[in-house]
Design a protein around this motif. Structure first.
Motif, mmCIF file in Angstrom:
data_model
loop_
_atom_site.group_PDB
_atom_site.id
_atom_site.type_symbol
_atom_site.label_atom_id
_atom_site.label_comp_id
_atom_site.label_asym_id
_atom_site.label_seq_id
_atom_site.Cartn_x
_atom_site.Cartn_y
_atom_site.Cartn_z
ATOM 1 N N GLN A 19 0.839 -1.201 0.000
ATOM 2 C CA GLN A 19 0.000 0.000 0.000
ATOM 3 C C GLN A 19 0.874 1.251 0.000
ATOM 4 O OE1 GLN A 19 -2.923 0.144 3.147
ATOM 5 N NE2 GLN A 19 -3.577 2.197 2.614
ATOM 6 N N VAL A 20 1.937 1.249 0.785
ATOM 7 C CA VAL A 20 2.872 2.378 0.823
ATOM 8 C C VAL A 20 3.519 2.566 -0.542
ATOM 9 C CG1 VAL A 20 5.027 3.235 1.826
ATOM 10 C CG2 VAL A 20 3.315 2.165 3.302
ATOM 11 N N ASP A 21 3.944 1.483 -1.169
ATOM 12 C CA ASP A 21 4.569 1.567 -2.491
ATOM 13 C C ASP A 21 3.611 2.149 -3.525
ATOM 14 O OD1 ASP A 21 6.900 0.521 -1.444
ATOM 15 O OD2 ASP A 21 6.553 -1.513 -2.208
ATOM 16 N N GLN A 22 2.334 1.774 -3.454
ATOM 17 C CA GLN A 22 1.339 2.305 -4.386
ATOM 18 C C GLN A 22 1.116 3.800 -4.159
ATOM 19 O OE1 GLN A 22 -0.165 0.998 -7.144
ATOM 20 N NE2 GLN A 22 -0.854 3.095 -7.386
ATOM 21 N N ILE A 23 1.023 4.193 -2.905
ATOM 22 C CA ILE A 23 0.843 5.614 -2.578
ATOM 23 C C ILE A 23 2.031 6.422 -3.105
ATOM 24 C CG2 ILE A 23 0.747 7.299 -0.692
ATOM 25 C CD1 ILE A 23 -0.789 5.132 0.931
#
Length: 96
Positions: A19-23
């Protein structure tokens, strides 16, 4: 209108890595689009911190507010905004 904006990022450690990588990927695309438009003029990292100092060139306070709230990392940021004005001793004809 020129603004100096300091952004300090504090992503919760329990947020899933994917999720952090996508953000972060969405944030990069968003910021690069604004840079190409000339609205996000400069961005510099602050050494040793998950922070940056940026210069924005926008039409109004409201436009800057909307841009900042549109940042995917906005919920995890502390932001400080400083309005900039031309200095009478500047040797430049414009701010570019």
């Amino acid at each position: 209108m020129l603004f100096q904006v300091r952004m300090d990022v504090n992503i919760p450690r329990d947020l899933p890595v994917d999720q952090v990588d996508q953000i972060k990927a969405t944030e990069k695309s968003y910021s690069q689009d604004l840079q190409q438009q000339g609205k996000w003029r400069h961005i510099w990292r602050i050494t040793g911190q998950y922070s940056n100092i940026s210069i924005f060139d926008v039409e109004s306070n409201e436009e800057l507010h909307n841009i900042l709230q549109g940042l995917p990392l906005y919920p995890y940021m502390t932001i400080e905004v400083v309005a900039l004005n031309r200095h009478p001793s500047s040797i430049r004809d414009d701010d570019r």
